[in-house]
Design a protein around this motif. Structure first.
Motif: not given
Length: 76
Positions: A17-46
């Motif tokens: 989230a700290t990294f994506f705070k530098s992005q425009p507000a409309a894109e920041a939450a999407e960036g966080v979600a995209t990163h977690i969806n790509k790189f976190w395994e299901p167990r971590m997301r659970r």
């Protein structure tokens, strides 16, 4: 989940989230979600959603906002 695991996931999510705070507000939450969806395994997301479902203490507001865009894994 052990407190150490919980703390580590919170730390990691907040770092993203700290990294994506530098992005425009409309894109920041999407960036966080995209990163977690790509790189976190299901167990971590659970574990992240278990923490959010219990109040989400310690998580950045941006992580909470992004949660609606993160793929929620099925229960173990």
């Amino acid at each position: 989940m052990s407190p150490d695991t919980n703390a580590k996931l919170i730390y990691m999510a907040n770092q993203i989230a700290t990294f994506f705070k530098s992005q425009p507000a409309a894109e920041a939450a999407e960036g966080v979600a995209t990163h977690i969806n790509k790189f976190w395994e299901p167990r971590m997301r659970r574990k992240l959603f278990e923490h959010i479902d219990h109040g989400g203490g310690g998580l950045s507001p941006l992580v909470i906002e992004a949660a609606s865009k993160i793929k929620r894994p099925e229960a173990a």
